[in-house]
Design a protein around this motif. Sequence first.
Motif, PDB file in Angstrom:
ATOM      1  N   ARG A 163       2.222  22.617 -16.700  1.00 17.23           N
ATOM      2  CA  ARG A 163       3.189  21.761 -15.986  1.00 17.23           C
ATOM      3  C   ARG A 163       4.587  21.891 -16.562  1.00 17.23           C
ATOM      4  O   ARG A 163       5.577  21.757 -15.859  1.00 17.23           O
ATOM      5  N   THR A 174       1.371  10.199 -16.210  1.00 17.62           N
ATOM      6  CA  THR A 174       2.071   9.122 -15.500  1.00 17.62           C
ATOM      7  C   THR A 174       1.806   7.762 -16.101  1.00 17.62           C
ATOM      8  O   THR A 174       2.366   6.776 -15.658  1.00 17.62           O
ATOM      9  N   SER A 201      -3.197  13.117  -5.766  1.00 18.89           N
ATOM     10  CA  SER A 201      -1.775  12.861  -5.507  1.00 18.89           C
ATOM     11  C   SER A 201      -1.146  14.130  -4.952  1.00 18.89           C
ATOM     12  O   SER A 201      -1.784  15.182  -4.886  1.00 18.89           O
ATOM     13  N   ASP A 202       0.134  13.998  -4.568  1.00 20.43           N
ATOM     14  CA  ASP A 202       0.871  15.130  -4.012  1.00 20.43           C
ATOM     15  C   ASP A 202       1.620  15.918  -5.077  1.00 20.43           C
ATOM     16  O   ASP A 202       2.424  16.792  -4.745  1.00 20.43           O
ATOM     17  N   ASN A 203       1.396  15.621  -6.348  1.00 20.44           N
ATOM     18  CA  ASN A 203       2.092  16.351  -7.400  1.00 20.44           C
ATOM     19  C   ASN A 203       1.670  17.821  -7.409  1.00 20.44           C
ATOM     20  O   ASN A 203       0.554  18.178  -6.986  1.00 20.44           O
ATOM     21  N   GLU A 204       2.561  18.677  -7.879  1.00 21.97           N
ATOM     22  CA  GLU A 204       2.262  20.110  -7.890  1.00 21.97           C
ATOM     23  C   GLU A 204       1.076  20.423  -8.813  1.00 21.97           C
ATOM     24  O   GLU A 204       0.183  21.183  -8.476  1.00 21.97           O
TER      25      GLU A 204
END
Length: 1102
Positions: A143, A27, A100-103
Amino acid sequence: MTTTSPVLTPTSVQPRDSRKCLFQSPTDTTTRKELPGFVTPLGTSHILSQKRNRRVVFSPLKGTNYKSPPKKKRRQPVWTQKELCSLVEFVALHKDLQSSDNEWPAMNADNIYWTKASDFIKQTCGSVRSTISCRAKIVNHFRITYSTIDEAEEEFLINYEESSSTFDDSGFIQTPKTPTTPATSTSDDYLTYYTSKFNPDQVVSIWQKLGKQITDSQLILSLNSILNEDQLLKLISTSSVDFAEQSVKANFKRLSTETKKQLLDQMFQSVAEEEGLKIGTANFTSLSLRAMKTLKENSKPNVVKDFVKCLGTKRTNSQEPLMPVTRMPFGLIQHQIQFFCASDIRQISIPDDYFQWLETLDAEFEDKLGRILRGPMWSGQPANCIGKPLEARVNLAAVSRSTLHRRTSASAFTDSPAIQIPAIKLLTEVNPEGQYWLKLDGTDLKDSLQHSVKDVWNGDVNLNDGKLDTLREQYESRLNWMNSIHTLNNANLETGVQQLKIELEYDCQFLEKGFQSACNTLQTKVKVKTTNAETLKSLNWEVVEFNQLLQDCTEYQRKLQNCSMYIDLLKSMKNDFLTYLKNLFKKKRTAASHVLVIAISDERRSKKPYTLPIQYIPYKSLRDQQVRDLTTPIKKAMTEAGLKVVGTVTDGEFNSLRSQGDTGPLHIWQLIHDSREAVRKMSKLTLISMLTYVGEDENGNPFAQRSNDAIPGDVIVDIKELQDEGLSFQDSIVNFRRRLIPDGYEPYPFRKDTPESYLDMLRTVVATYIYRDIVLKLKQEGRDFTCYLYVPEIDPATNTIHYERGDHNHILKRMATSTRECKNVSLDPEAFDKAMMDNNTGLTHAALTGQRPQSVEDAEKLLSYQVALSMEQNNFESEAEYVRTIAGWHESSDGRGLTQLQRSKFNYQMLNYILDDFMPWHREIYNFLYIDINRPMENLRGFTRETFIDITANIESQEHRRRQNNLMNYPEHPRASTTDDVECFFSMTRRQLGDTFTLKEFKSGWRKIVREFCKRLDPNIPFYYWTQNERFKLEHASFDKDNGQDKRLHVVSHNQREDSNIFTAGRSFLPARNKPSIRQRLFRLDVGLPPVPENLQHLHLR
C-alpha cells in the motif's frame, strides 16, 4: 523462605514496534498501548479487546517464586519474489471480495479474506504465511510502495495466460493436480479450456484479467453461451466502458422484453443514485418507452425526447439549459404535467412564474380569456368529482379567478389614497442607487357619490387633510345616537335632544344657503343660450333636492319644539330621520371629478417601465400649494428609505410650482412679478421721496427723503446731477428711465398697451432697482439669476437640490395650440397651408386645425422637420426657423440617436430663440440683471406666460442637471421630464375599467394595476411583459446611441383618410379612428337625467 511471584500487569509488557503491529487496521485509530499483550507463566496470550485495563486476578503459581523461562523470538522468513507475486495475484483476482472501495484491502486479520490469501500462497508457492503476515505485507509494504494494484502487477510481471492456477469449489484459485492446460498459447484455446473446466462465476472473475490480452469480440463470443442474466450484469458492472458496451450489445438480445425493461430501469436508477437523484427515478425508462409509444400511436412527434433535450442540453457559452427552468413557459408545462399526474389538486401547487403570468392575463383581459384558457373545469360535475384532475374538462390547467383575486387582496398595497410604503421599499430593494423623479398627472372620473347599505362612502374628494374623516365622524356620531335612543335614560335623552336641536339649526342654515346658491346658479345658466338641456336638468334637480331636505329639517325642528315625550317621537321618526341624515350628508360631501396619480420614476429609466404609482388623490380642484403639500410626505418617506429624490414633473395646471418654491422664487418671472407688485400700490409722493436727493451721511453715502435699501445711492446722485444740468425732476426721471435698457431698444410701458405716464415711470425705476437688489442678494446666496432664468432650490424635505419641471409633451401640445391660433403675429398662416398641400410633409388637415388638441402625434406633424423644409422651399424663412427650432427642442427630449452635446445644442437654440424676443440684447449683454421688467411674458414667440415659464424652466433645469450628472456619471434619460409613463398607467386603467369609470371602480382596481406595474419594474420577472407601445418596449443599450435606423421624428407618416395632399379613391369610405359602429352608437347611449316633475318645479322656501 518462600517467595511470591509478582502479578504481571499490562504495564509490565513492552509494546512491539508499531510498524509491525497487526492488532489494528490501517483505518483503526486505536493505539498499540490500548491493545496490550499479557504474559503469564503458562505462555503468551494476546487478548483482543477494546479495553485492556483489567489486572490478572488469578495465577496457578501465585505466591511462589517460580519465574517463567525467557521468551524466544521467532523470526519470520523473508518473503520470496514468488510469494510476493502470488499475494499480488490473489489481491488482483479478488478485488470484488473486499469490504470497501479502497485500492488495497485492509480488513481485520481475522477476516476470511486473509485466510484465503494464506491458502492461495501455500497452494501456489508451497510456503506457509500467516493471515497476519499477509495483511502486514499488504498494509505496510504494498500500500505504501504502489498506489494501485496495476502498478504492482506490472512490477512483478504477472501474466495470467501463463498461470497454471485453477479455481476450487470455494471460488478461490488452486493449482490443478494434473496439467490440463492446452499446449498452445492462443486466446481461443485458453477460453475453451477455462469455459469447459469452471463455472460461469469463476470464468467471469478470471476473464476480467484475461480480457487485457485478447479482443473483446473473442471474449464476448466465448462467454455468450454460458452466462445468465445476473452473471452478465456482474461482468458489465466490473468491466471497462468499451467492453461493457460490446457485452451489452452481444447479449442484450437474449433477454425478454420485460426483462430488458427491468434491467434498464435498474441500471438507470443505479446511475441516477450515483448522480444524487434518489427520488422519482423508478421505472423511468419503461415509462418513457410507453410514453413515446403512445405518441407514435397517436401520430404525435416524440416530444419526450425533445423535452429531455431542452432541459439536458446547455446553451452555447452558458450553463443555462435550452429551456430556462426559472421562468415561463417552464412553469406552465410543469403545472400541466403535475395536474394530470395528481389524484387531487391539493397535492400540487402552482409555480410562481405561471401564477404571475395568469395574474397579468386576468389584469389585461379579465376573465374573457381565462374562461377560454381554463375551460369548464368541474362546472356541472358532481360534488365528489370536484378537485379531481382526471374528472376536469380542462383546456389549460390553471387556478380560478377567485384564487387570483385572493392573492391580490393579500397584497401589501392598499386601496386607500395613502402613500404606498411597500412600493418605496420595493424600489429600495430593486434599485437602491437610483435617483428618482416624482411625476404627477390626473385623469377624469365619472362624478359619483355612493353610499352602500353597509354605510360605506365612495366617490368623495380626499386630499388627506382630515376633512373627509371629520365629516364621516360627524355622520357616524349622529347615526349612532339615533340608533341608541332606546338604551338612554331620561337625563341622557334630554341632553341628546338638546344637541339634536342645535344640529338641526346648523342643518337648516346649511340647506338654506345651498338652496339659494342652487337657485342662483340655475337662473344664471338659464340665461345662457348655449347651456345644454342636461346641465339645466342637473341644476333643477339640485334645487329640488335642497328644497326637500330643507322642508324635512324644518319639520323635525317643529316636532321637537312642540313635543314633551321625546322617546315616542324619536322612535316614530327614526327611520325617516336616518334617510334624512344620509341625504343631508350627501349634500355636505364633495364628489371627486378627477384623480391625481403620483408616481416615482428612475431618472435613467433603466428599469422597465421606469415608473411606479405610489399614491392617488381624488379631487375636484387643486391649488398649486396643495400639490406641494401632497408631495412633501412622499419626499420625506423616500429620503428615510435611502432613495434620492431629484425633482417633480407635473402638467401645465400647476405652473406656479416652476416659479415659486418653498424657500423663495425659482424663476425670474417671479422676481419681476414680485418687484412690480411691490410698487403697484405706492403713491406718487412715496415714489418721488425714494428718488429725491437730500444729502450725505457721516460716511459720505447719499440718502433720499425716504430710505429704500434696494435703491443705490448712485441712482439718487445721477438723478440729482440731471437736475443740476437744468432738467426738472420729472424730466430727470424720464431721462433716467431710458437708461434702464441699452441704447437702440424701445422700452415697454409699465401697463400693457398703455402709454407710460409719469407715475408709471416712477414705478418702473423703483421696481427695476428692487428687482436688481433681489437678484444680487440671491446671487450671494448661491442662486444666480443673472445668468439663468430658472434656478432650483434646496428642498427642505430632502436637503438636496430639487428640480421642478412641466411635462414635455403637454408643453408641445400647448405650443401647437398657440401656432394654430396664430398667436405669433410674425408668422404667415399661408406657410402652413402650403405645407399641408405638400405630400412630403405628412401634415394633415386634422393636425393643422387641431381637431384632436390632446394628440401629441398631431402636434409632432404640425411642428416637424418636414414642415420646416417645405416652408424653406416656399421662401417662408421665419416660419421655417420657428418650426425647425421647436422640432429640434422636441427631439432633444424625445428623440433617439442624439448625443448629449447635440441635445444641449438644441435646447440652447430654443432658449436663444425665445430670448431674441424677450431680451433682444442678450447676445451682447447676457446678464438678466439688465432685463426690461415691463416686457410682458404673454405672447413671447406667440406662447402664453405658462408656456414660456415651463419651456425655460425645463431647458435651464435640464442643462443644470446635465452638468451635475457629468460630474457623478449618472446620465439623465431625455424623457425624464415627461409623464408619458404615467399616461401608460392611465391607459392600462382605461383598458381594464373602460373609458369612463367611477372612483369606486378605480379604487377596486388600484392594487391590481399597481401590482402589474411592480411586475414591469422587476428586472427578474419570470415572463416577458411585452407591449406594442414604442415608449415601453425594452430600451436600447443607450437612448443616445444611434442604431443606424431612421429616427422617428425624421420619418414622414401618411394617413390616407386624413392627408388631403395625396390622392386616394374612396376616401369617404375609409374607416375613421376611434369611431364607434352604428350599433354601438345605438345601444350604448348615455341616458340623461329624468325631467323634474311639474309638482316639484315650483317649490319654494317655508
